[in-house]
Structures are given as C-alpha cells and as structure tokens.
Design a protein around this motif. Structure first.
Motif, mmCIF file in Angstrom:
data_model
loop_
_atom_site.group_PDB
_atom_site.id
_atom_site.type_symbol
_atom_site.label_atom_id
_atom_site.label_comp_id
_atom_site.label_asym_id
_atom_site.label_seq_id
_atom_site.Cartn_x
_atom_site.Cartn_y
_atom_site.Cartn_z
ATOM 1 N N TRP A 111 20.466 47.508 46.855
ATOM 2 C CA TRP A 111 21.300 46.391 47.319
ATOM 3 C C TRP A 111 22.361 46.119 46.268
ATOM 4 C CZ3 TRP A 111 21.441 41.051 45.546
ATOM 5 C CH2 TRP A 111 22.111 40.178 46.410
ATOM 6 N N ILE A 112 23.494 45.564 46.717
ATOM 7 C CA ILE A 112 24.571 45.200 45.793
ATOM 8 C C ILE A 112 24.893 43.726 46.001
ATOM 9 C CG2 ILE A 112 26.949 45.636 45.067
ATOM 10 C CD1 ILE A 112 26.585 48.476 46.243
ATOM 11 N N GLY A 113 24.617 42.901 44.984
ATOM 12 C CA GLY A 113 24.914 41.467 45.070
ATOM 13 C C GLY A 113 26.387 41.218 44.793
ATOM 14 N N ARG A 114 26.942 40.230 45.482
ATOM 15 C CA ARG A 114 28.360 39.910 45.332
ATOM 16 C C ARG A 114 28.503 38.444 44.935
ATOM 17 N NH1 ARG A 114 32.867 38.984 48.483
ATOM 18 N NH2 ARG A 114 31.644 38.523 50.350
ATOM 19 N N TYR A 115 29.352 38.188 43.924
ATOM 20 C CA TYR A 115 29.487 36.845 43.366
ATOM 21 C C TYR A 115 30.971 36.508 43.156
ATOM 22 C CZ TYR A 115 24.692 38.174 42.170
ATOM 23 O OH TYR A 115 23.391 38.635 42.214
ATOM 24 N N PRO A 116 31.682 36.104 44.191
ATOM 25 C CA PRO A 116 33.093 35.726 44.008
ATOM 26 C C PRO A 116 33.208 34.287 43.504
ATOM 27 C CG PRO A 116 32.494 35.573 46.325
ATOM 28 C CD PRO A 116 31.262 36.043 45.595
ATOM 29 N N ILE A 117 34.183 34.024 42.644
ATOM 30 C CA ILE A 117 34.453 32.668 42.189
ATOM 31 C C ILE A 117 35.949 32.410 42.237
ATOM 32 C CG2 ILE A 117 32.406 32.479 40.721
ATOM 33 C CD1 ILE A 117 34.170 33.083 38.312
ATOM 34 N N LYS A 118 36.304 31.148 42.356
ATOM 35 C CA LYS A 118 37.703 30.761 42.474
ATOM 36 C C LYS A 118 37.942 29.497 41.671
ATOM 37 C CE LYS A 118 41.219 29.878 46.014
ATOM 38 N NZ LYS A 118 41.459 29.793 47.496
ATOM 39 N N LYS A 119 39.109 29.408 41.045
ATOM 40 C CA LYS A 119 39.456 28.211 40.293
ATOM 41 C C LYS A 119 39.553 27.012 41.240
ATOM 42 C CE LYS A 119 42.301 30.010 36.491
ATOM 43 N NZ LYS A 119 43.676 30.005 35.947
ATOM 44 N N SER A 120 39.023 25.875 40.807
ATOM 45 C CA SER A 120 39.194 24.658 41.590
ATOM 46 C C SER A 120 40.603 24.114 41.436
ATOM 47 C CB SER A 120 38.171 23.597 41.157
ATOM 48 O OG SER A 120 38.310 23.330 39.768
ATOM 49 N N ASP A 121 41.234 24.413 40.294
ATOM 50 C CA ASP A 121 42.610 23.981 40.030
ATOM 51 C C ASP A 121 43.362 25.146 39.394
ATOM 52 O OD1 ASP A 121 45.003 22.877 39.244
ATOM 53 O OD2 ASP A 121 44.120 21.081 38.348
ATOM 54 N N PRO A 122 44.219 25.853 40.173
ATOM 55 C CA PRO A 122 44.930 27.024 39.651
ATOM 56 C C PRO A 122 45.833 26.725 38.461
ATOM 57 C CG PRO A 122 45.040 26.957 42.047
ATOM 58 C CD PRO A 122 44.475 25.639 41.608
ATOM 59 N N SER A 123 46.195 25.466 38.251
ATOM 60 C CA SER A 123 47.086 25.126 37.137
ATOM 61 C C SER A 123 46.349 25.066 35.804
ATOM 62 C CB SER A 123 47.768 23.780 37.403
ATOM 63 O OG SER A 123 46.819 22.716 37.374
ATOM 64 N N LYS A 124 45.023 25.106 35.832
ATOM 65 C CA LYS A 124 44.231 25.008 34.608
ATOM 66 C C LYS A 124 43.588 26.350 34.268
ATOM 67 C CE LYS A 124 43.138 20.098 35.239
ATOM 68 N NZ LYS A 124 42.047 19.097 35.366
ATOM 69 N N PRO A 125 43.276 26.562 32.984
ATOM 70 C CA PRO A 125 42.610 27.817 32.612
ATOM 71 C C PRO A 125 41.187 27.869 33.151
ATOM 72 C CG PRO A 125 42.736 26.337 30.730
ATOM 73 C CD PRO A 125 43.556 25.697 31.824
ATOM 74 N N TRP A 126 40.620 29.060 33.136
ATOM 75 C CA TRP A 126 39.247 29.234 33.576
ATOM 76 C C TRP A 126 38.273 28.506 32.655
ATOM 77 C CZ3 TRP A 126 37.481 31.357 37.967
ATOM 78 C CH2 TRP A 126 38.320 32.218 38.683
ATOM 79 N N VAL A 127 37.214 28.005 33.237
ATOM 80 C CA VAL A 127 36.091 27.508 32.442
ATOM 81 C C VAL A 127 35.504 28.699 31.682
ATOM 82 C CG1 VAL A 127 33.797 26.451 32.541
ATOM 83 C CG2 VAL A 127 35.586 25.713 34.128
ATOM 84 N N ARG A 128 35.217 28.510 30.417
ATOM 85 C CA ARG A 128 34.785 29.619 29.571
ATOM 86 C C ARG A 128 33.583 30.358 30.152
ATOM 87 N NH1 ARG A 128 31.137 30.511 25.473
ATOM 88 N NH2 ARG A 128 31.807 31.938 23.807
ATOM 89 N N GLU A 129 32.634 29.622 30.715
ATOM 90 C CA GLU A 129 31.415 30.234 31.248
ATOM 91 C C GLU A 129 31.696 31.210 32.379
ATOM 92 O OE1 GLU A 129 31.783 27.141 30.476
ATOM 93 O OE2 GLU A 129 30.025 26.339 29.448
ATOM 94 N N ALA A 130 32.848 31.060 33.038
ATOM 95 C CA ALA A 130 33.177 31.932 34.160
ATOM 96 C C ALA A 130 33.755 33.262 33.716
ATOM 97 C CB ALA A 130 34.170 31.235 35.084
ATOM 98 N N LEU A 131 34.260 33.322 32.490
ATOM 99 C CA LEU A 131 34.998 34.493 32.040
ATOM 100 C C LEU A 131 34.071 35.637 31.652
ATOM 101 C CD1 LEU A 131 37.689 32.733 29.832
ATOM 102 C CD2 LEU A 131 38.034 33.769 32.092
ATOM 103 N N PRO A 132 34.400 36.846 32.074
ATOM 104 C CA PRO A 132 33.625 38.004 31.621
ATOM 105 C C PRO A 132 33.960 38.344 30.182
ATOM 106 C CG PRO A 132 35.497 38.748 32.921
ATOM 107 C CD PRO A 132 35.509 37.234 32.982
ATOM 108 N N VAL A 133 33.162 39.208 29.610
ATOM 109 C CA VAL A 133 33.403 39.714 28.259
ATOM 110 C C VAL A 133 34.030 41.105 28.378
ATOM 111 C CG1 VAL A 133 32.334 40.456 26.095
ATOM 112 C CG2 VAL A 133 31.526 38.384 27.257
ATOM 113 N N ARG A 134 35.085 41.336 27.598
ATOM 114 C CA ARG A 134 35.725 42.657 27.567
ATOM 115 C C ARG A 134 35.167 43.439 26.385
ATOM 116 N NH1 ARG A 134 39.710 44.197 24.128
ATOM 117 N NH2 ARG A 134 40.892 46.091 24.643
ATOM 118 N N ILE A 135 34.573 44.595 26.686
ATOM 119 C CA ILE A 135 34.098 45.520 25.660
ATOM 120 C C ILE A 135 35.103 46.655 25.611
ATOM 121 C CG2 ILE A 135 32.154 46.932 24.878
ATOM 122 C CD1 ILE A 135 30.403 45.304 26.833
ATOM 123 N N ALA A 136 35.862 46.721 24.548
ATOM 124 C CA ALA A 136 36.958 47.688 24.458
ATOM 125 C C ALA A 136 36.442 49.121 24.419
ATOM 126 C CB ALA A 136 37.805 47.400 23.219
#
Length: 263
Positions: free
Chosen positions: A94-119
């Motif tokens: 199975w493949i779980g899907r988890y879409p999220i959307k900003k409640s206010d596009p004028s503001k930055p993302w809540v930190r907890e929502a952001l993924p981590v980039r591994i270079a």
C-alpha cells in the motif's frame, strides 16, 4: 605522527562543534516557550500539518528503486516489486498519501510541516545519489541502525527545506507486508511501520486489509536521543570524547555524518 595529529584535530573540531550545539539547545527558556506557543497555535490552525509532522514520508518526486529501475514515489502502485535490505524483492502492499496545504499562502510554512533536505553525497560518496527530501522522523539505515533524519540535521548538507515557492506539499510512504529498508535516491530508508488514519487514502487500506496492526516489529535497531534533554547529553558525550570517548551508537553516527558535512 601525521595521522595522530590529523586524528587529534578531527576530535578537537568535534568538541568545538558539539559545545556550540549545546549552546543552541540551552537557549533561554522564555524563547523556547514563545516558539512552542507559536507552533501550537499553528498546529491548531492546520491539523493536517500536525499529522504529517509525526509521520515518516517521502516528498513527491522522490525516486524509489524498483525491480525495473528508479521511479517517482507517486507513480508506484500496489504490487510493484522493490529491492529491500532484508527481504529481497518484495511487493508494495500500500502507498499512503499525505497532502498538506498552507492555511495562509502569505505566511511561511510551519516548521513541523517542512521536509528535511539531505544533499547529494551527504552520507557517503553518491549517497544520496541526488538530493533526498523526507520528513524529519523518517529513519535511514546507517551502520546497521535506523536513525531518524532529525538527529542528523547539521545546517549544511542536511537541513530543513524551506519550500518558499510552494503553497502545497504532498508526501507519500510505502507499506510492505512487514517493516523493511528500501532505497530512495540510492539511500537505505525505512518503509512505513504503522498505518493510521492520517493518510487521506486510509479507507483504501482498510477496505483491502482491515484494521492495521499496531505491534509490528522494526527490521533493525532504532536509535533516538529521546528529546532535547537526551540530545544535550549526547552532545556532552561527544564534546568530552577528545579526552574520554563514552559516546553511544547514535552519537557516533551523528558525529560522523556531521563531520562529513563540515569538511
């Protein structure tokens, strides 16, 4: 002689780096309280974000190794065969899907929502083979143990992806019949351990398989600092390792990855 000096210099840099990190952990309580308060308000305003913050997921577009080559995670389907670390070729359950959307596009993302980039090459040469984006709790298999990515954040090669140009993010995770390690951008990463209702397509899993198991065992040992107090103790162990090395397995893994990120 030269080798001894180089080793001493490496350990001295480790001590300095961990002392700096200890200072960031011991930030004024009033500041920590204010940040926590803002985070709680943000989570209350965007419950989907709170759900994703505690799920291990791949960002849309992540390349997953299959028996027929690499494919984007969003293009995988139930039954696709994936090479695994412990079970050979195994089908996707199975493949779980988890879409999220900003409640206010004028503001930055809540930190907890952001993924981590591994270079690319942050962990070893060509590992990952391209930048890898996963949520903070997602564990990688390093030196035989499962290590949450949030333990490896160093602010250089491994750090939060700000996603300023996006108002929506979509995450996916892959469930096999039992927990295992697959390859994302060439990096050994864990599969989904527990299915819960935070996935928007949870009903599909329930129709196919019924109530999810709650006691599934991990495929490898899992290491974790256990919160900021545990992280502080870990930093202390690493800071004093110049004189006496009492580091635990998680400390050694974290230090090695950090040292690679700062060389």
């Amino acid at each position: 002689m030269a080798g001894d000096l180089e080793n001493f210099s490496l350990r001295a840099r480790r001590t300095r780096r961990n002392i700096v990190k200890m200072g960031s952990i011991l930030a004024p309580a009033v500041l920590a309280s204010a940040v926590l308060s803002r985070a709680k308000r943000a989570r209350a305003a965007t419950p989907a974000v709170a759900a994703v913050a505690h799920i291990s997921c791949f960002l849309k577009g992540t390349k997953i190794r299959t028996a027929e080559g690499d494919r984007n995670v969003e293009d995988l389907a139930i039954g696709d065969m994936l090479p695994t670390m412990f079970g050979g070729l195994r089908p996707v359950q199975w493949i779980g899907r988890y879409p999220i959307k900003k409640s206010d596009p004028s503001k930055p993302w809540v930190r907890e929502a952001l993924p981590v980039r591994i270079a690319c090459s942050a962990l070893a040469p060509n590992v990952p083979q391209a930048d890898l984006y996963v949520t903070a709790p997602h564990a990688l298999l390093i030196d035989g143990v499962l290590v949450p990515v949030e333990m490896l954040v160093n602010g250089t090669t491994i750090k939060r992806f700000e996603a300023r140009e996006y108002d929506e993010l979509e995450f996916f995770h892959i469930k096999l019949e039992s927990h295992d390690v697959i390859y994302a951008e060439g990096t050994p990463v864990e599969t989904l351990l527990k299915v819960d209702e935070s996935a928007v397509n949870f009903a599909e899993f329930f129709r196919r398989y019924g109530t999810p198991a709650t006691d599934e065992a991990r495929c490898a040992p899992h290491v974790d600092f256990g919160g900021r107090r545990g992280e502080l103790k870990s930093r202390i162990r690493s800071a004093i390792s110049l004189r006496v090395d009492r580091r635990e397995r998680a400390d050694v893994v974290r230090d090695r990855v950090e040292e690679r990120g700062f060389t």
